[in-house]
Design an enzyme around this catalytic site. Structure first.
Site, mmCIF file in Angstrom:
data_model
loop_
_atom_site.group_PDB
_atom_site.id
_atom_site.type_symbol
_atom_site.label_atom_id
_atom_site.label_comp_id
_atom_site.label_asym_id
_atom_site.label_seq_id
_atom_site.Cartn_x
_atom_site.Cartn_y
_atom_site.Cartn_z
ATOM 1 N N SER A 108 35.021 23.616 -29.256
ATOM 2 C CA SER A 108 36.027 22.574 -29.449
ATOM 3 C C SER A 108 36.763 22.847 -30.755
ATOM 4 C CB SER A 108 35.322 21.220 -29.532
ATOM 5 O OG SER A 108 36.155 20.282 -30.168
ATOM 6 N N SER A 109 38.024 22.416 -30.812
ATOM 7 C CA SER A 109 38.780 22.653 -32.053
ATOM 8 C C SER A 109 38.222 21.829 -33.215
ATOM 9 C CB SER A 109 40.266 22.370 -31.850
ATOM 10 O OG SER A 109 40.468 21.042 -31.452
ATOM 11 N N CYS A 110 37.376 20.821 -32.901
ATOM 12 C CA CYS A 110 36.788 20.072 -34.022
ATOM 13 C C CYS A 110 35.644 20.856 -34.674
ATOM 14 C CB CYS A 110 36.378 18.663 -33.616
ATOM 15 S SG CYS A 110 35.018 18.618 -32.495
ATOM 16 N N TYR A 137 28.905 16.202 -33.211
ATOM 17 C CA TYR A 137 29.369 16.919 -32.012
ATOM 18 C C TYR A 137 29.793 18.348 -32.382
ATOM 19 C CZ TYR A 137 32.542 18.068 -28.141
ATOM 20 O OH TYR A 137 33.181 18.682 -27.100
ATOM 21 N N LYS A 141 28.486 22.164 -31.197
ATOM 22 C CA LYS A 141 29.380 23.196 -30.656
ATOM 23 C C LYS A 141 29.252 24.496 -31.453
ATOM 24 C CE LYS A 141 31.319 21.433 -27.068
ATOM 25 N NZ LYS A 141 30.998 22.063 -25.775
ATOM 26 N N HIS A 180 40.109 10.347 -25.226
ATOM 27 C CA HIS A 180 40.872 11.007 -26.281
ATOM 28 C C HIS A 180 42.246 10.352 -26.330
ATOM 29 C CE1 HIS A 180 38.299 14.351 -27.557
ATOM 30 N NE2 HIS A 180 37.799 14.305 -26.336
HETATM 31 P P1 GDP Z 1 40.399 14.006 -32.341
HETATM 32 O O1 GDP Z 1 41.570 14.878 -31.999
HETATM 33 O O2 GDP Z 1 39.090 14.705 -32.259
HETATM 34 O O3 GDP Z 1 40.591 13.337 -33.685
HETATM 35 O O4 GDP Z 1 40.271 12.865 -31.275
HETATM 36 P P2 GDP Z 1 41.295 11.992 -30.416
HETATM 37 O O5 GDP Z 1 41.800 12.717 -29.255
HETATM 38 O O6 GDP Z 1 40.547 10.733 -30.154
HETATM 39 O O7 GDP Z 1 42.590 11.749 -31.335
HETATM 40 C C1 GDP Z 1 42.473 10.965 -32.406
HETATM 41 C C2 GDP Z 1 43.795 10.726 -33.116
HETATM 42 O O8 GDP Z 1 44.644 9.883 -32.329
HETATM 43 C C3 GDP Z 1 43.493 9.976 -34.404
HETATM 44 O O9 GDP Z 1 44.499 10.260 -35.369
HETATM 45 C C4 GDP Z 1 43.576 8.529 -33.928
HETATM 46 O O10 GDP Z 1 43.793 7.638 -34.998
HETATM 47 C C5 GDP Z 1 44.805 8.616 -32.994
HETATM 48 N N1 GDP Z 1 44.840 7.527 -31.983
HETATM 49 C C6 GDP Z 1 45.791 6.569 -31.929
HETATM 50 N N2 GDP Z 1 45.546 5.688 -30.948
HETATM 51 C C7 GDP Z 1 44.401 6.125 -30.336
HETATM 52 C C8 GDP Z 1 43.662 5.630 -29.236
HETATM 53 O O11 GDP Z 1 43.958 4.604 -28.618
HETATM 54 N N3 GDP Z 1 42.551 6.352 -28.882
HETATM 55 C C9 GDP Z 1 42.194 7.502 -29.530
HETATM 56 N N4 GDP Z 1 41.108 8.168 -29.120
HETATM 57 N N5 GDP Z 1 42.875 7.973 -30.600
HETATM 58 C C10 GDP Z 1 43.960 7.298 -30.995
#
Ligand code: GDP
Length: 319
Positions: A108-110, A137, A141, A180
């Protein structure tokens, strides 16, 4: 890869796994073993061993392990870490013991450090502290990547690792808590439209940037590297080059859904990593490109969401 070679997609029910099964079928692969309905518990070493003994896959793609958006990672770090550690150890070990010809492990990119130079190249892996919202997580990975590298060094196994950008698409988790950002916002914004809500809450400042990839394009990239890439000691980034801020992403989803209300950013919610963009030079040099534009992919994903909603009969559809 012969078209009748036994291929196992671990995690065939996940977003990426189901896209892989669609892609394999559309490319004419006929011998897909261990379909999602087999309900194989990958956290059980005995069940995985039994499956490999009977099915004898020759190619394996690991797309399993619990995952979720930023909120899931904050609420259930131990569950995510354990599920990923157990399932990947069992599958990678069985792949080694049963002589699998080639395995692709999806990380994962994280897995990249929080303060990683951008775009992120694989040399930066394990060079600094992880983003705290997903460190459990991400550590699992990283362990999966290292186990594949170690198996290759110790036993000569052809186990390669891919690092996907933020994937989204058909069969996604559209729940507001679990999903996500793209599927969660599709669900939230659609609901706001149907219920005529004046505004929708978007978590964080809207400024973080993410590279997104449509799951069907990612599946195509996976099959491409499974055929073309053999460097077991160097993971390969699987990205599309489509990078957007969260604000821009929300705006595009609003247009796709056709919602006229306001998007309200809640800066008290976490932003996560400020930027996640992959260096995909090695992949593009090998000749792979994503086919689906972000807008086409969002439209397809919204259609899939409407279809899923209709199937669950949770509410009438208003398009
Ligand atoms: P990440 O890419 O691992 O950080 O995970 P996410 O796909 O959950 O993306 C998160 C980013 O989207 C963060 O900057 C959140 O603050 C923003 N975000 C805004 N609204 C939402 C929402 O409703 N759900 C999620 N998951 N992220 C949100």
């Amino acid at each position: 890869m012969e078209r009748d070679a036994p291929i196992y997609v671990a995690g065939g029910q996940t977003l990426i796994g189901s896209a892989l099964l669609r892609q394999l079928k559309s490319q004419g692969f006929t011998n897909l073993v261990g379909t999602p309905s087999d309900d194989l518990n990958l956290c059980s070493a005995a069940a995985v061993d039994n499956f490999f003994r009977n099915a004898r896959p020759r190619f394996v793609i690991f797309a399993a392990g619990k995952s979720g958006g930023i909120q899931t990672n904050r609420s259930f770090p131990a569950d995510l870490m354990l599920d990923n550690l157990l399932s990947q150890c069992h599958v990678i070990d069985a792949a080694h013991r049963y002589g699998v010809t080639k395995l692709l492990y999806l990380a994962s990119s994280c897995s990249y450090p929080k303060q990683c130079p951008q775009p992120m190249c694989v040399e930066s892996l394990m060079s600094g502290p992880l983003e705290p919202t997903n460190d459990a997580y991400a550590t699992a990975k990283l362990a999966g990547i290292t186990l594949c590298q170690a198996d290759a060094r110790q036993h000569g196994d052809n186990f390669i690792c891919g690092i996907p950008a933020n994937a989204f698409g058909i069969d996604d988790d559209f729940t507001p808590e679990g999903g996500h950002v793209i599927p969660a916002l599709i669900g939230k914004i659609h609901r706001a439209k149907v219920e005529s809500q004046p505004s929708v809450e978007i978590w964080g400042t809207g400024t973080p940037r993410r590279e997104f990839i449509f799951a069907d394009d990612l599946a195509d990239a996976c099959l491409f590297v499974l055929r073309e890439y053999d460097d077991t000691q160097t993971p390969i980034n699987l990205g599309s080059g489509a990078e957007l801020s969260i604000g821009e992403t929300a705006e595009r989803i609003r247009n796709v859904v056709g919602y006229r209300g306001e998007l309200v950013f809640d800066a008290n919610k976490p932003d996560g990593m400020p930027l996640k963009s992959l260096d995909t030079t090695p992949l593009t040099r090998m000749g792979w490109r994503a086919r689906t534009s972000i807008i086409a992919a969002l439209n397809e994903t919204y259609d899939a969401y409407l279809h899923q909603e209709r199937k669950l009969q949770r509410e009438p559809i208003h398009v």
